[in-house]
Design an enzyme around this catalytic site. Structure first.
Site, mmCIF file in Angstrom:
data_model
loop_
_atom_site.group_PDB
_atom_site.id
_atom_site.type_symbol
_atom_site.label_atom_id
_atom_site.label_comp_id
_atom_site.label_asym_id
_atom_site.label_seq_id
_atom_site.Cartn_x
_atom_site.Cartn_y
_atom_site.Cartn_z
ATOM 1 N N LEU A 33 14.588 90.962 111.718
ATOM 2 C CA LEU A 33 13.769 89.927 112.347
ATOM 3 C C LEU A 33 12.448 89.747 111.602
ATOM 4 O O LEU A 33 11.841 90.710 111.142
ATOM 5 C CB LEU A 33 13.492 90.296 113.810
ATOM 6 C CG LEU A 33 14.741 90.492 114.674
ATOM 7 C CD1 LEU A 33 14.342 90.842 116.105
ATOM 8 C CD2 LEU A 33 15.637 89.264 114.658
ATOM 9 N N HIS A 37 11.737 84.321 113.484
ATOM 10 C CA HIS A 37 12.472 84.745 114.685
ATOM 11 C C HIS A 37 11.496 84.942 115.844
ATOM 12 O O HIS A 37 11.769 84.536 116.977
ATOM 13 C CB HIS A 37 13.191 86.082 114.440
ATOM 14 C CG HIS A 37 14.338 86.019 113.488
ATOM 15 N ND1 HIS A 37 14.365 86.723 112.305
ATOM 16 C CD2 HIS A 37 15.524 85.350 113.546
ATOM 17 C CE1 HIS A 37 15.508 86.496 111.683
ATOM 18 N NE2 HIS A 37 16.225 85.658 112.409
ATOM 19 N N GLY A 148 17.380 77.503 113.741
ATOM 20 C CA GLY A 148 16.330 77.078 112.819
ATOM 21 C C GLY A 148 16.789 75.936 111.925
ATOM 22 O O GLY A 148 17.953 75.882 111.497
ATOM 23 N N GLN A 154 23.987 74.426 109.030
ATOM 24 C CA GLN A 154 24.479 75.267 110.126
ATOM 25 C C GLN A 154 24.144 74.633 111.482
ATOM 26 O O GLN A 154 24.986 74.589 112.381
ATOM 27 C CB GLN A 154 23.858 76.663 110.027
ATOM 28 C CG GLN A 154 24.047 77.530 111.264
ATOM 29 C CD GLN A 154 23.583 78.959 111.077
ATOM 30 O OE1 GLN A 154 24.253 79.757 110.437
ATOM 31 N NE2 GLN A 154 22.431 79.303 111.624
ATOM 32 N N SER A 186 12.743 84.144 105.684
ATOM 33 C CA SER A 186 14.172 84.426 105.634
ATOM 34 C C SER A 186 14.342 85.941 105.523
ATOM 35 O O SER A 186 13.531 86.616 104.875
ATOM 36 C CB SER A 186 14.790 83.766 104.387
ATOM 37 O OG SER A 186 16.032 84.361 104.077
HETATM 38 O O1 PAF Z 1 21.610 81.984 111.253
HETATM 39 C C1 PAF Z 1 22.040 83.147 111.470
HETATM 40 O O2 PAF Z 1 21.289 84.129 111.526
HETATM 41 C C2 PAF Z 1 23.536 83.359 111.656
HETATM 42 O O3 PAF Z 1 24.264 82.474 110.878
HETATM 43 C C3 PAF Z 1 23.964 83.309 113.129
HETATM 44 C C4 PAF Z 1 23.734 81.941 113.731
HETATM 45 C C5 PAF Z 1 23.228 84.362 113.944
HETATM 46 C C6 PAF Z 1 25.471 83.598 113.245
HETATM 47 O O4 PAF Z 1 25.792 84.846 112.742
#
Ligand code: PAF
Length: 289
Positions: A33, A37, A148, A154, A186
């Site tokens: 984290l 986050h 994010g 994604q 990241s």
């Molecule tokens: O973005 C991420 O950290 C991952 O792709 C997730 C959404 C937790 C799925 O494993």
């Protein structure tokens, strides 16, 4: 803060919460984290009665030659961050719990936004993400789930999944949080050496550079991309490789190469992926024209 590792136990607890008509804000993570986050968790705490953070490094979304084994897993540090932020529940299942059959027989595959950007270079990655996120949604049954914008492709895949599978979950996009020098937060930044870290913000600068070029409306988008790649290559003085530098609209549809032909008030988005040494970094930036 309660740490749950067992899926059945977690399902009973989360079902009880929803029965009491409390809302659940869900922050899915792979741990390691960082500040972004933390900001997302704080947002969830403001917007929901109960906040659940999942910590699970999902093997399904890593390719055979990718960094699953060396992906950072500072679990105790992650727990103390969650404790500090007064997270209500951390859901941290084992791989065996999530994938008990070794072979994964049921895969979720969103056949939109494919063949471009990260999907082009990480085949199967989004199937792995969609499968684990579907499982997490089924286990937690959140009211809201936070994703994010740094992982923009994604985010769109998850929105499509929620629409197609009729989940009643509000997907909340979260802006990209950056270090003071512009580098997007990241977990993979942890891989960078000190010298690489010092130069990594050139990626952000190249997005800004490209945005400024687009806004002059003097150059075609392909020219803007070429000039920005030259900018990036000139300013990163360490071994690196641009994997992609591309421009789409906000829905990942291709756009007219001639900026003057694009309808006013369209939001474009510039996407970049760069290997800095062995570390793959991605970033993106919206441009309103
Ligand atoms: O973005 C991420 O950290 C991952 O792709 C997730 C959404 C937790 C799925 O494993």
């Amino acid at each position: 803060m309660i740490v749950l590792k067992n899926i059945q136990q977690a399902q009973v607890i989360f079902k009880n919460i929803r029965t009491k008509r409390q809302t659940i804000g869900f922050v899915p993570t792979m741990g390691a984290l960082h500040n972004a986050h933390e900001q997302i968790i704080l947002r969830s705490k403001k917007e929901s009665s109960v906040t659940v953070v999942s910590i699970f490094v999902n093997p399904l979304q890593f390719g055979p030659k990718e960094d699953f084994n060396k992906y950072p897993k500072p679990f105790n540090k992650d727990l103390s961050i969650c404790k500090k932020l007064k997270v209500d529940y951390v859901f941290a299942p084992t791989i065996k719990q999530m994938y008990p059959d070794k072979i994964v027989y049921t895969n979720i595959s969103v056949k939109k936004y494919t063949g471009i950007l990260c999907d082009k270079f990480r085949p199967g990655h989004f199937n792995g993400v969609a499968t684990v996120v579907t499982k997490l949604f089924n286990i937690i049954n959140p009211t809201k789930a936070y994703f994010g914008e740094k992982d923009y492709q994604q985010l769109l895949v998850i929105k499509q999944l929620v629409k197609d599978l009729n989940f009643t979950i509000d997907i909340v996009p979260c802006e990209t949080f950056r270090e003071p020098d512009g580098l997007a937060f990241s977990s993979r930044n942890k891989y960078l050496s000190k010298t690489e870290r010092n130069q990594a913000n050139v990626i952000y600068k190249s997005l800004l550079y490209c945005k400024q070029l687009i806004l002059t409306k003097k150059f075609s988008l392909s020219k803007c991309i070429n000039y920005s790649k030259i900018f990036l290559n000139k300013n990163i003085l360490l071994p690196h490789k641009i994997q992609y530098f591309e421009i789409y609209d906000n829905n990942l549809s291709p756009v007219n190469n001639d900026v003057k032909q694009i309808k006013p008030n369209t939001t474009l988005r510039i996407f970049v992926a760069v290997y800095l040494g062995k570390t793959r970094l991605i970033d993106n930036m919206p441009v309103n024209i």
